[in-house]
Motif scaffolding. Structure first.
Motif, short mmCIF file in Angstrom:
data_model
loop_
_atom_site.label_atom_id
_atom_site.label_comp_id
_atom_site.label_asym_id
_atom_site.label_seq_id
_atom_site.Cartn_x
_atom_site.Cartn_y
_atom_site.Cartn_z
N LYS A 57 32.23 32.50 48.87
CA LYS A 57 32.93 33.38 47.93
C LYS A 57 33.85 34.69 48.56
CE LYS A 57 29.00 32.86 44.23
NZ LYS A 57 27.96 33.49 43.94
N PRO A 61 37.64 40.07 45.17
CA PRO A 61 38.12 41.19 45.18
C PRO A 61 36.92 42.67 45.04
CG PRO A 61 39.17 40.32 43.83
CD PRO A 61 38.30 38.96 44.39
N SER A 62 36.31 41.29 44.10
CA SER A 62 34.77 42.77 43.18
C SER A 62 33.64 42.18 42.51
CB SER A 62 35.35 43.45 42.42
OG SER A 62 36.25 43.31 41.45
N ASP A 63 33.57 42.47 42.06
CA ASP A 63 31.62 42.09 41.57
C ASP A 63 32.67 42.00 40.25
OD1 ASP A 63 29.50 43.95 40.91
OD2 ASP A 63 31.74 44.27 40.07
N ARG A 64 33.68 42.00 39.77
CA ARG A 64 34.04 41.69 38.31
C ARG A 64 34.60 40.48 38.37
NH1 ARG A 64 38.21 43.32 36.86
NH2 ARG A 64 39.08 44.54 38.65
N SER A 66 34.23 36.00 38.92
CA SER A 66 32.87 34.66 39.36
C SER A 66 34.14 33.29 39.11
CB SER A 66 31.62 35.35 39.34
OG SER A 66 32.48 35.42 37.19
N THR A 82 38.58 43.67 32.58
CA THR A 82 39.96 42.97 33.45
C THR A 82 40.41 45.29 33.81
OG1 THR A 82 40.99 43.05 31.62
CG2 THR A 82 40.26 41.11 32.62
N GLN A 83 41.38 44.68 34.58
CA GLN A 83 42.42 46.07 35.31
C GLN A 83 43.49 45.38 35.42
OE1 GLN A 83 40.46 49.08 35.64
NE2 GLN A 83 38.67 48.12 34.74
N GLU A 85 45.20 45.97 37.95
CA GLU A 85 46.07 45.86 39.19
C GLU A 85 45.07 43.96 39.13
OE1 GLU A 85 43.94 48.34 38.73
OE2 GLU A 85 42.30 48.12 39.27
N ASP A 86 44.67 43.33 38.17
CA ASP A 86 44.14 42.11 37.83
C ASP A 86 45.61 41.32 37.60
OD1 ASP A 86 40.87 42.87 36.74
OD2 ASP A 86 41.49 42.59 38.99
#
Lengths: 113, 116
Positions: A57, A61-64, A66, A82-83, A85-86
């Protein structure tokens, strides 16, 4: 034979919503990879599954972010809250044991508004 | 850390002329090297790879690439370019560890434009 398939092909979502992306690898391929391609950029590695081993893993990029994979079949990549930048194309690839090249799906284009 | 550099954002070639798309890499361990091509609105297609053996490898659509260990390069070449070769080309590397293979590290891509 059938290649790697991904769904949906396009996804538009509002900022803050969760999304789930699906990948069907080539039958018999033990390794499965997720990559992200931002506009005008190369591919960034996200996560790697190899058979029943613990996934790598290190690229998430972040824990958002998976991902799951059941055995050697379908994988789902989930992005929570979601942001903007995603926004990117999310590509899945699979590889058979004993071979070196990865075969890519057509990608899911995610747009976060 | 592993990395791949594609120094040219774009390469312009006239149809029928030879083409070269450059790639250099940095990796610890033995490198596995790949070239992929991406046509508009399509996924990546595998072109060729270097794993071991002969430094000159041949791939799909008449493309070839030469592995140069001393220069850590893996340039993509074709003797005679076609307009249909126009696409985005990615160089990638992975390192082998004890016989296993991890993820690919990609360059940023080079846009190849072949004019008639």
């Amino acid at each position: 034979g059938a290649g790697v398939s991904q769904s949906p092909s396009n996804k538009v979502t509002e900022k803050g919503k969760d999304v789930e992306l699906r990948c069907d690898p080539i039958s018999g391929h033990t390794a499965l990879y997720w990559y992200r391609q931002r506009l005008g950029q190369g591919l960034e590695f996200l996560i790697y599954f190899q058979g029943n081993s613990a996934p790598d893993k290190s690229g998430l990029p972040s824990d958002r972010f998976s991902a799951e994979r059941t055995g050697e079949s379908v994988s789902t990549l989930t992005i929570q809250r979601t942001q903007q930048e995603d926004s990117a194309v999310y590509l899945c690839a699979s590889r058979s044991s004993g071979n070196y090249e990865q075969y890519f799906g057509p990608g899911t284009r995610l747009t976060v508004t | 850390a592993q990395s791949v550099a594609q120094p040219e954002d774009q390469v312009n070639v006239a149809e029928g002329n030879p083409l070269t798309v450059k790639c250099t890499y940095s990796v610890s361990g033995n490198p596995y090297l790949f070239w992929y091509v991406q046509y508009p609105n399509r996924g990546l297609q595998f072109l060729l790879k270097y794993i071991t053996g002969d430094n000159l490898v041949k791939g799909s659509y008449g493309f070839e690439a030469e592995f140069n260990k001393s220069q850590t390069s893996f340039h993509l070449k074709k003797p005679s370019a076609l307009v249909s070769d126009s696409a985005l080309y990615f160089c990638a590397v992975s390192a082998s560890y004890g016989g296993s293979q991890g993820n690919l590290i990609f360059g940023k891509g080079t846009k190849l434009s072949v004019k008639p």
